[in-house]
Design a protein around this motif. Structure first.
Motif, PDB file in Angstrom:
ATOM      1  N   GLY A   1       0.834  -1.201   0.000  1.00 20.37           N
ATOM      2  CA  GLY A   1       0.000   0.000   0.000  1.00 20.37           C
ATOM      3  C   GLY A   1       0.868   1.251   0.000  1.00 20.37           C
ATOM      4  O   GLY A   1       2.018   1.222   0.451  1.00 20.37           O
ATOM      5  N   THR A   2       0.320   2.349  -0.476  1.00 21.11           N
ATOM      6  CA  THR A   2       1.081   3.604  -0.590  1.00 21.11           C
ATOM      7  C   THR A   2       0.250   4.764  -0.059  1.00 21.11           C
ATOM      8  O   THR A   2      -0.941   4.883  -0.350  1.00 21.11           O
ATOM      9  CB  THR A   2       1.443   3.891  -2.069  1.00 21.11           C
ATOM     10  OG1 THR A   2       2.230   2.814  -2.576  1.00 21.11           O
ATOM     11  CG2 THR A   2       2.224   5.189  -2.193  1.00 21.11           C
ATOM     12  N   ILE A   3       0.913   5.648   0.701  1.00 20.77           N
ATOM     13  CA  ILE A   3       0.271   6.855   1.203  1.00 20.77           C
ATOM     14  C   ILE A   3       1.171   8.042   0.867  1.00 20.77           C
ATOM     15  O   ILE A   3       2.379   8.000   1.131  1.00 20.77           O
ATOM     16  CB  ILE A   3      -0.002   6.747   2.722  1.00 20.77           C
ATOM     17  CG1 ILE A   3      -0.815   7.932   3.216  1.00 20.77           C
ATOM     18  CG2 ILE A   3       1.284   6.588   3.518  1.00 20.77           C
ATOM     19  CD1 ILE A   3      -1.352   7.740   4.644  1.00 20.77           C
ATOM     20  N   THR A   4       0.620   9.077   0.241  1.00 17.20           N
ATOM     21  CA  THR A   4       1.415  10.225  -0.172  1.00 17.20           C
ATOM     22  C   THR A   4       0.706  11.501   0.236  1.00 17.20           C
ATOM     23  O   THR A   4      -0.529  11.552   0.357  1.00 17.20           O
ATOM     24  CB  THR A   4       1.642  10.240  -1.696  1.00 17.20           C
ATOM     25  OG1 THR A   4       0.402  10.492  -2.371  1.00 17.20           O
ATOM     26  CG2 THR A   4       2.229   8.927  -2.180  1.00 17.20           C
ATOM     27  N   SER A   5       1.506  12.563   0.423  1.00 17.06           N
ATOM     28  CA  SER A   5       0.943  13.848   0.816  1.00 17.06           C
ATOM     29  C   SER A   5       1.912  14.958   0.462  1.00 17.06           C
ATOM     30  O   SER A   5       3.131  14.761   0.460  1.00 17.06           O
ATOM     31  CB  SER A   5       0.648  13.877   2.322  1.00 17.06           C
ATOM     32  OG  SER A   5       0.066  15.113   2.689  1.00 17.06           O
ATOM     33  N   THR A   6       1.362  16.143   0.172  1.00 15.52           N
ATOM     34  CA  THR A   6       2.219  17.298  -0.092  1.00 15.52           C
ATOM     35  C   THR A   6       2.825  17.845   1.191  1.00 15.52           C
ATOM     36  O   THR A   6       3.818  18.561   1.154  1.00 15.52           O
ATOM     37  CB  THR A   6       1.424  18.423  -0.789  1.00 15.52           C
ATOM     38  OG1 THR A   6       0.339  18.824   0.048  1.00 15.52           O
ATOM     39  CG2 THR A   6       0.884  17.946  -2.128  1.00 15.52           C
ATOM     40  N   GLY A   7       2.229  17.513   2.334  1.00 16.00           N
ATOM     41  CA  GLY A   7       2.727  17.983   3.622  1.00 16.00           C
ATOM     42  C   GLY A   7       3.282  16.851   4.465  1.00 16.00           C
ATOM     43  O   GLY A   7       3.862  15.892   3.947  1.00 16.00           O
ATOM     44  N   ASN A   8       3.084  16.952   5.778  1.00 14.85           N
ATOM     45  CA  ASN A   8       3.526  15.921   6.706  1.00 14.85           C
ATOM     46  C   ASN A   8       2.534  14.766   6.717  1.00 14.85           C
ATOM     47  O   ASN A   8       1.351  14.941   6.426  1.00 14.85           O
ATOM     48  CB  ASN A   8       3.647  16.491   8.122  1.00 14.85           C
ATOM     49  CG  ASN A   8       4.568  17.690   8.189  1.00 14.85           C
ATOM     50  OD1 ASN A   8       5.722  17.613   7.812  1.00 14.85           O
ATOM     51  ND2 ASN A   8       4.047  18.817   8.666  1.00 14.85           N
ATOM     52  N   ILE A   9       3.018  13.590   7.099  1.00 12.97           N
ATOM     53  CA  ILE A   9       2.159  12.409   7.243  1.00 12.97           C
ATOM     54  C   ILE A   9       2.305  11.880   8.668  1.00 12.97           C
ATOM     55  O   ILE A   9       3.416  11.584   9.117  1.00 12.97           O
ATOM     56  CB  ILE A   9       2.533  11.301   6.234  1.00 12.97           C
ATOM     57  CG1 ILE A   9       2.308  11.798   4.794  1.00 12.97           C
ATOM     58  CG2 ILE A   9       1.712  10.039   6.502  1.00 12.97           C
ATOM     59  CD1 ILE A   9       2.755  10.796   3.735  1.00 12.97           C
ATOM     60  N   TYR A  10       1.179  11.781   9.376  1.00 13.77           N
ATOM     61  CA  TYR A  10       1.157  11.225  10.728  1.00 13.77           C
ATOM     62  C   TYR A  10       0.230  10.005  10.700  1.00 13.77           C
ATOM     63  O   TYR A  10      -0.959  10.141  10.410  1.00 13.77           O
ATOM     64  CB  TYR A  10       0.625  12.242  11.738  1.00 13.77           C
ATOM     65  CG  TYR A  10       1.292  13.597  11.672  1.00 13.77           C
ATOM     66  CD1 TYR A  10       2.501  13.843  12.323  1.00 13.77           C
ATOM     67  CD2 TYR A  10       0.700  14.639  10.956  1.00 13.77           C
ATOM     68  CE1 TYR A  10       3.100  15.095  12.270  1.00 13.77           C
ATOM     69  CE2 TYR A  10       1.299  15.885  10.895  1.00 13.77           C
ATOM     70  CZ  TYR A  10       2.495  16.108  11.544  1.00 13.77           C
ATOM     71  OH  TYR A  10       3.081  17.353  11.489  1.00 13.77           O
ATOM     72  N   ILE A  11       0.775   8.854  11.000  1.00 16.49           N
ATOM     73  CA  ILE A  11      -0.008   7.624  10.932  1.00 16.49           C
ATOM     74  C   ILE A  11      -0.183   7.059  12.341  1.00 16.49           C
ATOM     75  O   ILE A  11       0.796   6.705  13.002  1.00 16.49           O
ATOM     76  CB  ILE A  11       0.679   6.581  10.028  1.00 16.49           C
ATOM     77  CG1 ILE A  11       0.797   7.132   8.603  1.00 16.49           C
ATOM     78  CG2 ILE A  11      -0.098   5.265  10.035  1.00 16.49           C
ATOM     79  CD1 ILE A  11       1.625   6.262   7.680  1.00 16.49           C
ATOM     80  N   MET A  12      -1.428   7.025  12.800  1.00 12.32           N
ATOM     81  CA  MET A  12      -1.736   6.400  14.085  1.00 12.32           C
ATOM     82  C   MET A  12      -2.093   4.945  13.801  1.00 12.32           C
ATOM     83  O   MET A  12      -3.250   4.551  13.754  1.00 12.32           O
ATOM     84  CB  MET A  12      -2.892   7.132  14.765  1.00 12.32           C
ATOM     85  CG  MET A  12      -2.591   8.595  15.081  1.00 12.32           C
ATOM     86  SD  MET A  12      -1.191   8.786  16.208  1.00 12.32           S
ATOM     87  CE  MET A  12      -1.910   8.134  17.718  1.00 12.32           C
ATOM     88  N   GLY A  13      -1.068   4.170  13.575  1.00 15.11           N
ATOM     89  CA  GLY A  13      -1.227   2.773  13.206  1.00 15.11           C
ATOM     90  C   GLY A  13       0.099   2.265  12.664  1.00 15.11           C
ATOM     91  O   GLY A  13       1.149   2.893  12.860  1.00 15.11           O
ATOM     92  N   SER A  14       0.061   1.158  11.967  1.00 16.46           N
ATOM     93  CA  SER A  14       1.277   0.547  11.434  1.00 16.46           C
ATOM     94  C   SER A  14       1.538   1.025  10.015  1.00 16.46           C
ATOM     95  O   SER A  14       0.640   0.983   9.165  1.00 16.46           O
ATOM     96  CB  SER A  14       1.157  -0.984  11.444  1.00 16.46           C
ATOM     97  OG  SER A  14       1.073  -1.475  12.762  1.00 16.46           O
ATOM     98  N   LEU A  15       2.760   1.461   9.779  1.00 12.61           N
ATOM     99  CA  LEU A  15       3.190   1.803   8.423  1.00 12.61           C
ATOM    100  C   LEU A  15       4.107   0.685   7.952  1.00 12.61           C
ATOM    101  O   LEU A  15       5.280   0.610   8.325  1.00 12.61           O
ATOM    102  CB  LEU A  15       3.927   3.144   8.408  1.00 12.61           C
ATOM    103  CG  LEU A  15       4.592   3.530   7.074  1.00 12.61           C
ATOM    104  CD1 LEU A  15       3.606   3.500   5.926  1.00 12.61           C
ATOM    105  CD2 LEU A  15       5.271   4.891   7.189  1.00 12.61           C
ATOM    106  N   ARG A  16       3.552  -0.196   7.115  1.00 15.79           N
ATOM    107  CA  ARG A  16       4.329  -1.316   6.590  1.00 15.79           C
ATOM    108  C   ARG A  16       4.402  -1.288   5.064  1.00 15.79           C
ATOM    109  O   ARG A  16       5.001  -2.174   4.463  1.00 15.79           O
ATOM    110  CB  ARG A  16       3.722  -2.645   7.071  1.00 15.79           C
ATOM    111  CG  ARG A  16       3.875  -2.842   8.580  1.00 15.79           C
ATOM    112  CD  ARG A  16       3.258  -4.137   9.024  1.00 15.79           C
ATOM    113  NE  ARG A  16       1.790  -4.090   8.908  1.00 15.79           N
ATOM    114  CZ  ARG A  16       1.011  -5.165   8.879  1.00 15.79           C
ATOM    115  NH1 ARG A  16       1.546  -6.379   8.934  1.00 15.79           N
ATOM    116  NH2 ARG A  16      -0.290  -5.040   8.791  1.00 15.79           N
ATOM    117  N   GLY A  17       3.822  -0.252   4.466  1.00 13.29           N
ATOM    118  CA  GLY A  17       3.913  -0.057   3.027  1.00 13.29           C
ATOM    119  C   GLY A  17       4.858   1.089   2.710  1.00 13.29           C
ATOM    120  O   GLY A  17       5.868   1.283   3.388  1.00 13.29           O
ATOM    121  N   MET A  18       4.526   1.872   1.677  1.00  8.74           N
ATOM    122  CA  MET A  18       5.370   2.995   1.267  1.00  8.74           C
ATOM    123  C   MET A  18       4.684   4.312   1.609  1.00  8.74           C
ATOM    124  O   MET A  18       3.475   4.452   1.426  1.00  8.74           O
ATOM    125  CB  MET A  18       5.632   2.943  -0.243  1.00  8.74           C
ATOM    126  CG  MET A  18       6.798   3.836  -0.708  1.00  8.74           C
ATOM    127  SD  MET A  18       6.366   5.553  -1.003  1.00  8.74           S
ATOM    128  CE  MET A  18       5.822   5.451  -2.703  1.00  8.74           C
TER     129      MET A  18
END
Length: 220
Positions: free
Chosen positions: A131-148
């Motif tokens: 899975g992929t998550i992208t943003s022009t700003g900051n990224i805050y993930i309240m969970g597991s980041l195991r993708g890109m």
């Protein structure tokens, strides 16, 4: 000749008068009405002792020459003493400052799925491998980041990526790509964040965020 009396307002205040001048009309129309008001109206207050006058130009950016024209018109009444001629900041001036935008989303990003966001993103959920998550700003993930994850996709290398459980397949900030997670040197995968330092991506515990954003520290 009839003159529309909408460009000049004269208000009494404790220490004198305030002349409110329309900031949207033609300059010559404004001067003409100012002259008209001084000649034909308010004679009961424009005679006698010295009266202090404050001129408000609204958001009009008047030149020194234009301000002198105003002074010349008002000085025709010998009892009026100009104290100030001021413009106010334009209402859209604040829009020049970049607005802070935070989007909150929740769910799960599965393999093959991509989520993109404009501005800062708070994501409540997991990003699975593939899975992929992208943003022009900051990224805050309240969970597991195991993708890109890719923050600052428009080139903002001051952006960060933070996650409750940081075990991504790849991280990107602006055009900078992370090293392999095995090379981070952090044993526990708990509340970490990625940031760029001297052109290289670094990973650290979230409680060390104050080192790169000292201006956001809470002072007790």
């Amino acid at each position: 000749m009839s003159v529309a009396k909408h460009h000049v307002m004269i208000k009494g205040i404790k220490d004198g008068l305030v002349f409110l001048l329309n900031d949207a009309c033609e300059w010559q129309d404004l001067l003409q009405e100012l002259q008209h008001k001084l000649e034909k109206t308010h004679q009961q207050i424009l005679t006698g002792p010295i009266i202090h006058v404050h001129v408000k130009l609204g958001s009009r950016d008047a030149t020194e020459e234009q301000k002198e024209e105003i002074r010349s018109v008002i000085r025709q009444k010998g009892n009026l003493l100009i104290q100030s001629i001021e413009s106010e900041p334009r209402k859209d001036a604040a829009a020049e400052e970049p607005a802070v935008s935070m989007t909150t989303l929740k769910g799960m990003i599965r393999s093959g799925q991509t989520l993109h966001n404009e501005g800062d993103l708070l994501y409540l959920g997991d990003v699975n491998p593939g899975g992929t998550i992208t943003s022009t700003g900051n990224i805050y993930i309240m969970g597991s980041l195991r993708g890109m994850a890719h923050a600052g996709v428009d080139g903002d290398d001051k952006a960060i990526i933070a996650a409750s459980h940081m075990r991504p397949t790849q991280l990107r900030i602006a055009g900078i790509i992370s090293r392999s997670p095995d090379e981070w040197g952090i044993e526990e995968a708990f509340m970490e964040f990625a940031y760029v330092k001297e052109g290289k991506m670094e990973i650290d515990k979230l409680h060390q965020l104050h080192r790169i954003w000292p201006e956001s520290n809470v002072k007790l």
